[in-house]
Design an enzyme around this catalytic site. Structure first.
Site, PDB file in Angstrom:
ATOM      1  N   CYS A   1     -18.750  -7.042   4.135  1.00 56.82           N
ATOM      2  CA  CYS A   1     -18.341  -5.901   4.504  1.00 56.82           C
ATOM      3  C   CYS A   1     -16.969  -5.873   3.422  1.00 56.82           C
ATOM      4  O   CYS A   1     -16.203  -6.717   3.498  1.00 56.82           O
ATOM      5  CB  CYS A   1     -17.988  -5.505   5.822  1.00 56.82           C
ATOM      6  SG  CYS A   1     -17.056  -4.083   6.296  1.00 56.82           S
TER       7      CYS A   1
ATOM      8  N   CYS B   1     -16.039  -9.738   6.444  1.00 60.50           N
ATOM      9  CA  CYS B   1     -15.382  -8.557   5.669  1.00 60.50           C
ATOM     10  C   CYS B   1     -14.045  -8.838   4.963  1.00 60.50           C
ATOM     11  O   CYS B   1     -13.451  -9.868   5.331  1.00 60.50           O
ATOM     12  CB  CYS B   1     -14.893  -7.788   7.175  1.00 60.50           C
ATOM     13  SG  CYS B   1     -16.186  -7.760   8.240  1.00 60.50           S
TER      14      CYS B   1
ATOM     15  N   CYS C   1       0.792   0.662  10.285  1.00 58.42           N
ATOM     16  CA  CYS C   1       0.386  -0.596   9.290  1.00 58.42           C
ATOM     17  C   CYS C   1       1.677  -1.105   8.903  1.00 58.42           C
ATOM     18  O   CYS C   1       2.413  -0.678   8.264  1.00 58.42           O
ATOM     19  CB  CYS C   1      -0.344   0.264   8.425  1.00 58.42           C
ATOM     20  SG  CYS C   1      -1.256  -1.204   7.187  1.00 58.42           S
TER      21      CYS C   1
ATOM     22  N   CYS D   1       0.533   5.250   6.554  1.00 52.73           N
ATOM     23  CA  CYS D   1      -0.087   4.786   8.026  1.00 52.73           C
ATOM     24  C   CYS D   1       0.899   4.514   9.002  1.00 52.73           C
ATOM     25  O   CYS D   1       1.479   3.384   8.671  1.00 52.73           O
ATOM     26  CB  CYS D   1      -1.238   4.033   8.125  1.00 52.73           C
ATOM     27  SG  CYS D   1      -2.522   4.674   6.767  1.00 52.73           S
TER      28      CYS D   1
ATOM     29  N   ARG E   1     -17.564  -2.751  18.024  1.00 55.11           N
ATOM     30  CA  ARG E   1     -16.696  -4.120  17.735  1.00 55.11           C
ATOM     31  C   ARG E   1     -15.301  -4.067  18.438  1.00 55.11           C
ATOM     32  O   ARG E   1     -14.827  -3.068  18.256  1.00 55.11           O
ATOM     33  CB  ARG E   1     -16.807  -4.373  16.199  1.00 55.11           C
ATOM     34  CG  ARG E   1     -15.750  -5.595  16.034  1.00 55.11           C
ATOM     35  CD  ARG E   1     -15.642  -5.703  14.660  1.00 55.11           C
ATOM     36  NE  ARG E   1     -17.032  -6.112  13.832  1.00 55.11           N
ATOM     37  CZ  ARG E   1     -17.290  -5.317  13.106  1.00 55.11           C
ATOM     38  NH1 ARG E   1     -16.689  -3.946  12.598  1.00 55.11           N
ATOM     39  NH2 ARG E   1     -18.357  -5.418  12.431  1.00 55.11           N
TER      40      ARG E   1
ATOM     41  N   CYS F   1       0.890  -1.141   0.006  1.00 53.75           N
ATOM     42  CA  CYS F   1       0.145  -0.077   0.058  1.00 53.75           C
ATOM     43  C   CYS F   1       0.830   1.292  -0.042  1.00 53.75           C
ATOM     44  O   CYS F   1       1.825   1.373   0.715  1.00 53.75           O
ATOM     45  CB  CYS F   1      -0.831   0.143   1.217  1.00 53.75           C
ATOM     46  SG  CYS F   1      -1.971   1.319   1.184  1.00 53.75           S
TER      47      CYS F   1
ATOM     48  N   CYS G   1     -19.198   1.826   8.320  1.00 48.67           N
ATOM     49  CA  CYS G   1     -18.359   0.983   9.488  1.00 48.67           C
ATOM     50  C   CYS G   1     -17.113   1.777   9.686  1.00 48.67           C
ATOM     51  O   CYS G   1     -16.403   1.927   8.820  1.00 48.67           O
ATOM     52  CB  CYS G   1     -18.025  -0.622   9.210  1.00 48.67           C
ATOM     53  SG  CYS G   1     -16.980  -1.250  10.295  1.00 48.67           S
TER      54      CYS G   1
END
Length: 356
Positions: A140, A109, A72, A69, A278, A65, A200
Site C-alpha cells: 500500500c 504500507c 498533521c 492539514c 481498520r 509537506c 484505501c
C-alpha cells in the site's frame, strides 16, 4: 460448528452504493447494543470473526509537506518539531518490510509527506512496490494526489492498495484543510480505481466534528462508485503545534467518546460490508475493551508497531497480548507461486534483484 464460524443461514450482504444520509443517520441513532449486534451479523456474513489483519505503516519521507492539514504534524504550517527528511533509500525500506513480515504483518504500507509525488521520485517508489511484493506481502502507498499516469505506473508495478483519506464530511472539509478540496481527493480516488488498484480511504474522527459530519463522512465513502476495499478509521491524536492539536487540547472535544467511536466503526461495517475496516491512529489511547467492542462491531484490521508515521501506536507486544486475551488471530494472505518462490530466496539484495 465453532462459535467463530459463519452460521449456515447467514447470507452475504449486498454492497449498496445508494445509501442516503437519512439511512446512515438512522443507523447512528440506533440503540448502541442493537447497532453493534447488526454490525456483528454483517461482519460474520462476509468475514471470519476471529481474524484480524496486521498491517505495518512506514514513513518513507517525513515532514515538509506543503498541505495545511490541521491535524498533521508533518505540514510546513505546523510548529510540531518534525523535521523534513529525504525519501528513504529503496534497500532501507525493504529491510523494514522484511522485519514487518517477520513480525506477522501481511500488508506493508508506505507513506510520503507530499502534496503529490514528483515524476523523479517514481522510479524509486516503483522499486519499493516490487521489492515488497516479492516478499509475499500486500503493498500500500500513500503519496498524496496522483495523476492518471502515475496511478497507471503504480498499477503496472503491482501495487495492491493506494491510501487517500477523505478525512471528514464534505461540509467540514475546508475547516480542516484549505490547500486542496474534497473534489481533489475524489479525483485521485477515481484515478486509482481506473488504474485497477484497490482503494484505501477513510478519515479521522474526534476533530471537533458533529455526528452529522460523521454521517456525511460515511455517506461519502459508502456512495462511491465502488466501496473502498479498506476503510481506516482514525481517532485524532492531538499534536502540539498543529492547528487542531492546539485548538482542541485540554477541551472535551480533544477525544471522541468511546461509544461514539464504536458506533462509527459499526456504521462503516454495515454500509461497506465487504471492506476491511481498520483501527488506525489513536488506538494507543483506547482501552482494550473499547478495541474489543470495535472488533465485535466489525473492525478486522489494525496497524501494528510502535509508531504510525509520526504518531505513537500500541506496539506489537501489547497487540499480541490483547489478541491472546480476546481469542483473536492474525489474518493470513494467500500468496501466488511467484511470491512463494521469492520468499525462499535470501533476504536483501537478492529479493530486490528478483523484483527488478
Amino acid at each position: 460448528m465453532t462459535m467463530t464460524q459463519t452460521p449456515a443461514f447467514a447470507s452475504r450482504p449486498v454492497a449498496r452504493t445508494d445509501w442516503t444520509r437519512e439511512e446512515i443517520a438512522g443507523l447512528f441513532d440506533l440503540p448502541f447494543t442493537e447497532l453493534v449486534f447488526r454490525a456483528a451479523e454483517v461482519h460474520r456474513a462476509s468475514h471470519k470473526a476471529d481474524e484480524v489483519q496486521l498491517s505495518t505503516l512506514l514513513s518513507i519521507k517525513t515532514g515538509g509537506c506543503v498541505e495545511d492539514c490541521g491535524y498533521c504534524s508533518q505540514s510546513v504550517s505546523a510548529n510540531s518539531g518534525v523535521k523534513a527528511t529525504k525519501l528513504m533509500e529503496v534497500q532501507a525500506v525493504l529491510q523494514r518490510a522484511a522485519q514487518a513480515a517477520d513480525q506477522g504483518s501481511t500488508r506493508f504500507c508506505m507513506g510520503a509527506a507530499w502534496r503529490n509525488p514528483k515524476d523523479r521520485d517514481m522510479p524509486a517508489i516503483i522499486e519499493m512496490v516490487k521489492g515488497v511484493r516479492a516478499m509475499g506481502m500486500e503493498t500500500c502507498m500513500t503519496l498524496g494526489m496522483l495523476t492518471p499516469e502515475q496511478a497507471d505506473m503504480l498499477s503496472d508495478a503491482g501495487l495492491d492498495y493506494y491510501n487517500h483519506n477523505i478525512d471528514t464530511s464534505p461540509e467540514r472539509y475546508d475547516q480542516v484543510i484549505t490547500t486542496r478540496t474534497m473534489d481533489d481527493r475524489l479525483d485521485t480516488l477515481s484515478n486509482v480505481r481506473m488504474a485497477g488498484i484497490n482503494v484505501c480511504s477513510g478519515g479521522i474522527v474526534g476533530m471537533g466534528e458533529t455526528r452529522a459530519d460523521r454521517v456525511g463522512f460515511m455517506h461519502t465513502l459508502a456512495t462511491l462508485p465502488e466501496h473502498p476495499q479498506s476503510v481506516p478509521v482514525n481517532a485524532l491524536v492531538p499534536v502540539k503545534g498543529t492547528v487542531l492539536g492546539d485548538m482542541l487540547a485540554d477541551t472535551p472535544l480533544a477525544k471522541i467518546d468511546d461509544v461514539e467511536f464504536v458506533r462509527t466503526v459499526a456504521v462503516a461495517r454495515i454500509t461497506m460490508p465487504a471492506s476491511m475496516v481498520r483501527l488506525s491512529a489513536g488506538r494507543e489511547s483506547m482501552s482494550e475493551m473499547t478495541q474489543a467492542m470495535c472488533f465485535l462491531a466489525g473492525a478486522n484490521s489494525i496497524f501494528t508497531g510502535d509508531k504510525l508515521l509520526t504518531a505513537p501506536n500500541a506496539g506489537d507486544d501489547n497487540d499480541l497480548a490483547m489478541f491472546a486475551r480476546l481469542g483473536l488471530k492474525p489474518m493470513a494472505i494467500e500468496m501466488t507461486p511467484a511470491q512463494l518462490e521469492a520468499q525462499r530466496m535470501p533476504k536483501g539484495c537478492a529479493k530486490l534483484e528478483a523484483a527488478q
